[in-house]
Design a protein around this motif. Sequence first.
Motif, short mmCIF file in Angstrom:
data_model
loop_
_atom_site.label_atom_id
_atom_site.label_comp_id
_atom_site.label_asym_id
_atom_site.label_seq_id
_atom_site.Cartn_x
_atom_site.Cartn_y
_atom_site.Cartn_z
N THR A 107 48.32 49.66 68.57
CA THR A 107 47.27 49.14 69.30
C THR A 107 46.61 50.08 70.25
OG1 THR A 107 48.91 47.12 69.47
CG2 THR A 107 46.85 47.27 70.97
N GLY A 108 47.48 51.03 70.88
CA GLY A 108 46.49 51.94 71.66
C GLY A 108 45.63 52.93 70.96
N ILE A 109 46.22 53.48 69.67
CA ILE A 109 45.19 54.13 68.81
C ILE A 109 43.92 53.41 68.58
CG2 ILE A 109 44.85 55.16 66.65
CD1 ILE A 109 47.81 56.38 66.93
N ALA A 110 44.09 51.96 68.38
CA ALA A 110 43.10 51.33 67.65
C ALA A 110 42.19 51.04 68.92
CB ALA A 110 43.56 49.77 67.56
N HIS A 130 53.03 48.56 74.15
CA HIS A 130 53.14 49.48 75.11
C HIS A 130 52.39 50.70 74.55
CE1 HIS A 130 56.60 50.56 72.22
NE2 HIS A 130 56.21 51.81 72.54
N PHE A 131 52.06 51.96 75.27
CA PHE A 131 51.34 53.15 74.58
C PHE A 131 51.64 54.21 75.49
CE2 PHE A 131 47.25 55.57 74.00
CZ PHE A 131 47.64 55.80 72.40
N PHE A 132 52.53 55.05 75.11
CA PHE A 132 52.80 56.15 75.94
C PHE A 132 53.43 55.79 77.42
CE2 PHE A 132 49.99 58.51 73.18
CZ PHE A 132 50.84 59.36 72.81
N PHE A 133 52.95 56.09 78.53
CA PHE A 133 53.45 55.55 79.49
C PHE A 133 53.04 53.88 80.04
CE2 PHE A 133 49.21 57.31 80.85
CZ PHE A 133 48.57 56.50 81.82
N ILE A 134 52.03 53.42 79.24
CA ILE A 134 51.58 52.01 79.50
C ILE A 134 52.66 51.14 78.99
CG2 ILE A 134 49.71 50.58 79.32
CD1 ILE A 134 48.10 52.57 78.72
N MET A 147 50.05 46.78 77.48
CA MET A 147 48.43 47.06 77.46
C MET A 147 47.67 45.72 77.90
SD MET A 147 47.83 49.58 74.29
CE MET A 147 46.27 49.74 74.90
N GLY A 148 48.26 44.69 77.95
CA GLY A 148 47.58 43.35 78.43
C GLY A 148 47.75 43.13 79.84
N LYS A 149 48.16 44.15 80.48
CA LYS A 149 48.32 43.95 82.07
C LYS A 149 47.98 45.28 82.72
CE LYS A 149 52.14 40.57 81.83
NZ LYS A 149 53.65 40.28 82.13
N PRO A 150 47.80 45.31 84.15
CA PRO A 150 47.51 46.23 84.82
C PRO A 150 48.51 47.43 84.43
CG PRO A 150 46.75 44.79 86.35
CD PRO A 150 47.50 44.23 84.78
N SER A 180 42.30 45.26 86.05
CA SER A 180 42.13 44.88 84.79
C SER A 180 43.24 45.29 83.73
CB SER A 180 40.81 45.40 84.23
OG SER A 180 39.78 44.86 84.72
N PRO A 181 43.38 44.58 82.67
CA PRO A 181 44.49 45.18 81.50
C PRO A 181 44.48 46.38 81.30
CG PRO A 181 43.39 42.88 80.83
CD PRO A 181 42.72 43.39 82.02
N ALA A 182 45.34 47.27 81.12
CA ALA A 182 45.35 48.51 80.77
C ALA A 182 44.59 49.06 79.47
CB ALA A 182 46.91 49.11 80.60
#
Length: 903
Positions: A33-36, A134-138, A141-144, A199-201
């Motif tokens: 998802t992060g790469i997307a 999740h993506f790395f330290f996030i 991704m749907g939340k701050p 906003s969402p991350a």
Amino acid sequence: MPITTILYNIILSPITQIIEISYRVFDKMFGNTGIAVLGVSLTVTLLCLPLYIVAEGWQETERDIQFKMKNGIDRIKNAFKGDEQYMILNTYYRQNHYHPIMALRSSFGILIQIPFFLAAYHTLSSLPDLMGQHFFFIRDMGKPDAIFSIGSFNVNILPIAMTAINCISGAIYSKGHGLREKIQIYGMAALFLVVLYDSPAGLVLYWTMNNVFSLVKNVFYKMKNPVKVLYFCMVAAVCSIAFYILFLYDGGANLKKRMAAVLFLLALIPIPLYVRLFNYLAQNTLKALFDDKKARFLLFIFCASGLCILNGLVLPSELISSSVQEFSNIESYTNPTSFLHSSFWRSFGLMIFWPTCIFFLFKEKIQTLSAWLFAAFFIGAIFNAYIFSGNYGSMDVTLKFIDGISNSSKIFILLNIFVTIFVLILSAALIRFRFQKILTNLCLVAASVFIILSVINTKKISNEYRIFAESHTGDDAQSIKFSLSKTQPNVVIFMLDRFESAYVEKILTDQKGLSEKLDGFTFYPNCLSFNGHTLMGSPALYGGFDYTPYEMNKRNKITLKEKHNQALTVLPKILSKKDFVSTVSDLSWANYSYIADMEGYKRFTLEKNPELNGKLNTFSLLGRYSGDFKKAALKPGYEKASLSHVLNRNLFWVSLFREVPAVLRPVVYYKGTWWENGIKESSSDFANWYSILYYLPEITDTNSEKPTLSILTNECTHSNEDISMYAIEPEYPYSLNDGAYKIDTVSLIQVARFADYLREQGIYDNTRIIIVSDHGIGGRNFLYKTPDFEGYSKDHLNCVLLVKDFNAHTDEKIEVNNRFMTNADVPSLALKGLVENPVNPFTGNPINEGYKENGVIVTKGDVFMPYHSKSEYEFTLKDDEWIHIKDNIFVDENWQKFKAQKD
């Protein structure tokens, strides 16, 4: 339609769909998802780069003009005041061919960002795919991101990093520029920090990467020969990324997807050759347009308008007019012409608004190429839509092909590609030899014809809807009743489309207490349908063995439509002689319409069977209660799960599907999603049907003084939706993680709830209930462990059959009877003890179980739509598509090939 919705469809919808497509591509390619989200940012940046280059040119021009006029403006402001200063400044501006409104050019770079930001905010801030990812330290991704907290205050690192990068980029960009421009840049950075802080991350990550790309762009912009440096860096990046994807990446994407990504990247390397080719085309082949400003604009605007009308009005109106009833009374949309507003304004945005903006932003070369490409696409779209339309089967109201989309033949695709290339060459040749006026006039004529067609189709839809609405006047919740009798016999038949027989015993095991609610029922697991599609599997269910595919083909002197309507009328006609009143709803393929044409069926039936007048009530209940059901049962967060949303968005895509070459159509359709992300379901199919079962006690009374027949056809069990979005209480236990199993479970529970209602009313014992399906699902052999018959799933023909007779009672468990049954036995089961030696009133043949004494003949043929048969009198089936089956359907030897013979 509100003006805000119109503006959204025109301005933001095209950008939103670009974001949706790029997200889906990168997500499917990398499974991350992060790469997307990073891919979306890269895509938007690359698409906006030409606009930013134009903006830079305008801003540089504005700075030069302001620098040249600065001394003069300062002298005038120092020497004059008030009106005199205003008049002299205006004179000075005119002398320098300048107007103060031109100062907006310096803000163009910021203005470009606004629609893209709004579109990204609309898409990514509520994208369910981001939730919990999740993506790395996030962490989510749907939340701050909320990396840490100071007391009750969450510190979100991403918005801070985004702002820091934005400020660094702005500092590099505004070096040497005026104070006003710097204030503008830093002010926007602060504004984005405030707006996006909570906003969402995923959304903030997108905008952070946009700022990173902007920083890189500004660094290159300050170099000497920035274009060359940027190109060589791009080549190095492309090669590195391609190497990584092919040899190092381990994210789950298969080789085919990785190769596609690499080929796309490598196609970027010859960009200088593309630019030279386009320059040559514009200045040589298309010189007649290059030299004539008016000619190229007229060709462009006529073609853009024609595409807009074809895509937004003509093709959607053709689809809706093919089945007006199907698109009527959907949620708050009554007249189906309402859906044309959305498709038109979306087409206006993509075909006219944005292309026109881009057309005037650029100079002669881009304008010339735009005019030529729009002309070629317009002509090609006409050819594709009407000559290369293809045969993809029928589409349901959810805008999905009923039986999926199959690939066209290679010859068809190659011919289509050849014609597409020919159109490109022909349109260029007409311009090359200065026949551009002919091309322009042809496009104008085509656009005018499409306007006329749009008006005709729209009037047709309105007229048919008016007739439909008038015929249903009074069919409100108060007047629709399945009226049963407390003193006379009642026969109730539930036709649950595609209910899988193999699930029944497992459902009864999982759902404790359900067997007791279905007291008196007998289950027939050894039950057979005559085809795996409703069109051929259901007629025998309603009318008996005279309406199996084999028998219908033998009686080829009357049309399939008439034979089908006969089948639906057999029971009401026979029982009317015993003073029964029949109430039927949504009968399968009534009047040979995919969405049951109950009004047409009633007219057809009463015309040929006047004795049924006053004894036959017909209702169309599909979707009538879905709004109330969703208000009661739809869980929070699924607000987009509506049929109107699907239609408003995807009618545009259906038109595009028809306009593009056949080789690209599977790409446009993309597995029925039309490239939309984050929608848990693509329609309200489940709600439209399940709500009828859910509210059945409310639309049933016991006021009839006469015996009754009720036939309720329901396709809830045919839907493929994720029902977890509905708060269907209580939460039922499921031993199979299978969507169809869950839907069959909740449907059977609603029938049991109806049985409870009958007990409360004291009419359970004088009511005969039959639960039957037209066919099974197929592909569920893990339950019965029976091998396929020559590649055909036997489960597809194993239909459900549950019967409760008058005054029937059982112990705690439902009785199981393994004798050989078919769904064509339903009429004899329904008439048992009510009519002595019943006879089919249309054929004169007896209605009993004697027909299957030596087995039955079924077909695995795939005629699921009427026009798939070459004849309107019989089903067109191959010799090797007939099967003879007898006795125990679970014994492989009882399935044999059969060659059908006509009388």
